[in-house]
Scaffold this active site. Structure first.
Site, PDB file in Angstrom:
ATOM      1  N   CYS A  73      -3.946   1.588  -6.926  1.00  0.00           N
ATOM      2  CA  CYS A  73      -3.179   0.677  -6.062  1.00  0.00           C
ATOM      3  C   CYS A  73      -3.193   1.171  -4.617  1.00  0.00           C
ATOM      4  CB  CYS A  73      -1.749   0.551  -6.596  1.00  0.00           C
ATOM      5  SG  CYS A  73      -0.618  -0.316  -5.502  1.00  0.00           S
ATOM      6  N   CYS A  76       0.220   1.169  -2.830  1.00  0.00           N
ATOM      7  CA  CYS A  76       1.058   2.266  -3.337  1.00  0.00           C
ATOM      8  C   CYS A  76       0.820   3.535  -2.515  1.00  0.00           C
ATOM      9  CB  CYS A  76       0.749   2.547  -4.800  1.00  0.00           C
ATOM     10  SG  CYS A  76       1.082   1.176  -5.922  1.00  0.00           S
TER      11      CYS A  76
END
Length: 315
Positions: A73, A76
């Site tokens: 991700c 993230c």
């Protein structure tokens, strides 16, 4: 950005299946090792399905922020360093629990993590939604400030011992400047749930310095907390529906919407009310809108859109 309110503690997700789960040893192949046992303190900990029960218990003492992430991700990786920085600066008043959703599917399912990064807080074992997606550091700080206020209202005001960690980071780092006296007085009042005293302190700060934007923002936040205290959302909505031009009834629902993060709904309700009222009855609605604009932030696109509509109604 999400606006956290005491009502959020009613629970958005069900964590009961994880509450009393025995803490089995984590599989080192499935999750990174932070070097911290969540039961033994530490500002930033990696948590698994098996050890999450310890974090739930810890949240009865100190608020815990849960960062649901994954290695693949990209957002993230942008958000996590910001969260770690803010948590570290709070010096033990908040713990950050990092959850790899790929390695811990039960936690991902329990939090209904449909997209990541997803950030949720735990206060006294109850989940409190914060935000989804990568957000700027300034907004992260604002949400953390709200989290600490809600935690204080629910008696969660402990901290973890970070003496060793602070030493490891270096004693030469600059210390944060202390809060101005009236700001400190207001914050202390908020922590003990005395909103009237906090309002008075912020009003004094603004009287001394009308350009004190931190005091203005704090005053807006604590006034909102004071107004929504004890309100029931269903009752407020029923009263507003029964009296579409009752200013106080519409104010109550708008405040609850703002505190729950439904900013567009709140602005739309008040702008519709402003348009429906005779011109000599509009002033209180305009004043409330301006106050809420300041609370959300002048740069927020929702504020810009609402200001534009208000201007079109005025002229």
């Amino acid at each position: 950005m999400s606006d956290i309110s005491p009502a959020a503690l009613r629970g958005a997700v069900d964590l009961s299946s994880l509450r009393n789960r025995p803490a089995a040893p984590a599989n080192p192949a499935s999750a990174p090792d932070s070097g911290q046992d969540p039961a033994q303190g530490g500002l930033i900990v990696d948590v698994t399905d098996a050890t999450f029960g310890q974090i739930l218990e810890l949240s009865r003492t100190v608020p815990v922020v849960v960062d649901l992430w994954a290695e693949w991700c990209g957002p993230c990786k942008q958000l996590s360093p910001i969260l770690e920085k803010v948590v570290t600066e709070l010096s033990g008043r908040v713990v950050l629990a990092k959850v790899d959703v790929d390695a811990n599917p039960q936690l991902a399912q329990s939090f209904r993590a449909q997209s990541i990064p997803m950030v949720v807080a735990l206060i006294a074992g109850q989940p409190v939604p914060m935000f989804t997606g990568a957000v700027p550091e300034e907004q992260v700080r604002q949400v953390f400030d709200q989290l600490l206020q809600v935690a204080a209202q629910n008696g969660v005001t402990g901290s973890v011992d970070v003496t060793g960690e602070a030493d490891a980071q270096g004693a030469d780092e600059p210390q944060e400047a202390p809060l101005p006296p009236l700001h400190a007085e207001a914050f202390a009042a908020i922590e003990r749930g005395d909103y009237a005293a906090a309002i008075t302190a912020y009003e004094k700060a603004l009287a001394e310095n009308p350009r004190d934007e931190d005091a203005r923002a704090g005053l807006g936040q604590v006034r909102l907390l004071d107004r929504v205290q004890g309100l029931d959302l269903q009752e407020a909505r029923a009263a507003a529906a029964a009296a579409p031009q009752d200013v106080q009834a519409q104010f109550a629902v708008a405040d609850l919407d703002i505190s729950g993060g439904h900013v567009d709904d709140a602005f739309g309700r008040l702008l519709d009310l402003f348009a429906a009222l005779p011109s000599d009855q509009r002033a209180p609605v305009r004043e409330r809108l301006v106050e809420l604009f300041g609370l959300i932030g002048a740069d927020d696109p929702r504020v810009t859109a609402a200001r534009n509509r208000l201007s079109s109604l005025l002229f």
